[in-house]
Design an enzyme around this catalytic site. Sequence first.
Site, mmCIF file in Angstrom:
data_model
loop_
_atom_site.group_PDB
_atom_site.id
_atom_site.type_symbol
_atom_site.label_atom_id
_atom_site.label_comp_id
_atom_site.label_asym_id
_atom_site.label_seq_id
_atom_site.Cartn_x
_atom_site.Cartn_y
_atom_site.Cartn_z
ATOM 1 N N LYS A 58 1.154 -1.146 0.119
ATOM 2 C CA LYS A 58 -0.290 0.308 0.155
ATOM 3 C C LYS A 58 0.768 1.466 -0.271
ATOM 4 O O LYS A 58 0.455 2.033 -0.900
ATOM 5 C CB LYS A 58 -1.339 0.146 1.166
ATOM 6 C CG LYS A 58 -2.092 -0.786 1.122
ATOM 7 C CD LYS A 58 -2.988 -1.100 2.382
ATOM 8 C CE LYS A 58 -3.837 -2.490 1.758
ATOM 9 N NZ LYS A 58 -4.189 -3.108 3.798
ATOM 10 N N GLN B 73 -4.179 -1.686 9.902
ATOM 11 C CA GLN B 73 -4.428 -3.137 9.331
ATOM 12 C C GLN B 73 -4.527 -3.702 9.825
ATOM 13 O O GLN B 73 -4.374 -4.010 11.318
ATOM 14 C CB GLN B 73 -2.846 -3.355 8.656
ATOM 15 C CG GLN B 73 -1.980 -4.320 7.855
ATOM 16 C CD GLN B 73 -3.535 -4.618 7.108
ATOM 17 O OE1 GLN B 73 -2.756 -3.806 5.806
ATOM 18 N NE2 GLN B 73 -3.620 -6.043 6.376
ATOM 19 N N ASP C 83 -11.630 2.220 3.334
ATOM 20 C CA ASP C 83 -11.768 1.314 3.530
ATOM 21 C C ASP C 83 -12.936 0.782 3.752
ATOM 22 O O ASP C 83 -13.357 -0.515 3.245
ATOM 23 C CB ASP C 83 -11.031 0.249 4.812
ATOM 24 C CG ASP C 83 -9.807 -0.748 5.057
ATOM 25 O OD1 ASP C 83 -9.691 -0.829 3.541
ATOM 26 O OD2 ASP C 83 -9.567 -1.690 5.974
#
Length: 295
Positions: A54, A98, A121
């Site tokens: 990422k 994460q 997200d």
Amino acid sequence: MTAQIISGTEIARQIREELAREIAELKEKHNLIPGLATVLVGEDPASQVYVGQKEKTSLALGIYSERHDIPAETTQPDLMALVDKLNQDPKIHGILVQLPLPKHLDETEVLYAINPKKDVDGFHPVNVGKLMIGEPDYLPCTPHGIQQLLVRSGIEISGAEVVVLGRSNIVGKPIANILLQKKEGANATVTVCHTGTRDISFHTRRADILIVAAGRPKAVTADMVKEGVVVIDVGVNRIGKTAEGKAILAGDVDFETVKEKARAITPVPGGVGPMTIIMLMTNTVRAAKLAAGLV
Ligand code: NAP
């Protein structure tokens, strides 16, 4: 029938080029640089790889990237304080924590604390609710990637019988929700199957578009699909190791037999996987534009 192979690698590359142009324009015309903060707690090797990918993609695209690697023994109040700091930081438009977090930390409390406007997200209940009512700020990355694979491959979604295998909050439920909206690139009739479904084949054989996110290798075999189906295989299963110790990956679909009946199908790897990260970048750019009042 020889199936068209839907290449996520190629479609992600197209989106990446479009995004790079958009980011350059935002900087030039509005002096706006999208910013993404990633938070990694502990040293889980798979999570380190994901966060690394990422960060690398953000930097390559010209997105400002901030990586917060913090020790596994971090306390809940310390992690909440970091999220709060990132919520307040105007350079940061998107925050990605994460998952999974170490067991002693409360994931739900952390995810709910992220400002929904920075929730790239798309997991915050505000964003889940907005998706449900058809007014999303962000679509969650993997399902958004699936929709893009279909749209950019010229697959007609409106009016199609879509069957989704799996009802997780990160793939099954959101893709079902996205495709049933009365919108372009959607407007399908959607059925969701799971382990409580009585006769899964009855449903999968009706599908014009079959989306499989079960997390089980060969959950779908050729006898379960009709001729001409379009198959999106979300599954990533580690089924062994090469002599060099590299993981051998397989999807949820028996690719070799199903591709003989399908009109189009995604491979694993190289299908849905490459789309997830690029859709995170798309959401980060959108977050910056939302913050600047440009959309
Ligand atoms: P998950 O949370 O484990 O959910 C799996 C779902 O499939 C559950 O709803 C389960 O039903 C259902 N299911 C399992 N076996 C089934 C069967 N034999 N028949 C019917 N339904 C069945 O999985 P997930 O997080 O959605 O992920 C699914 C797969 O996609 C995994 O392999 C994951 O690694 C992969 N994935 C890939 C990406 C990517 O970027 N490529 C992103 C996310 C996930 P119940 O609800 O009844 O238990």
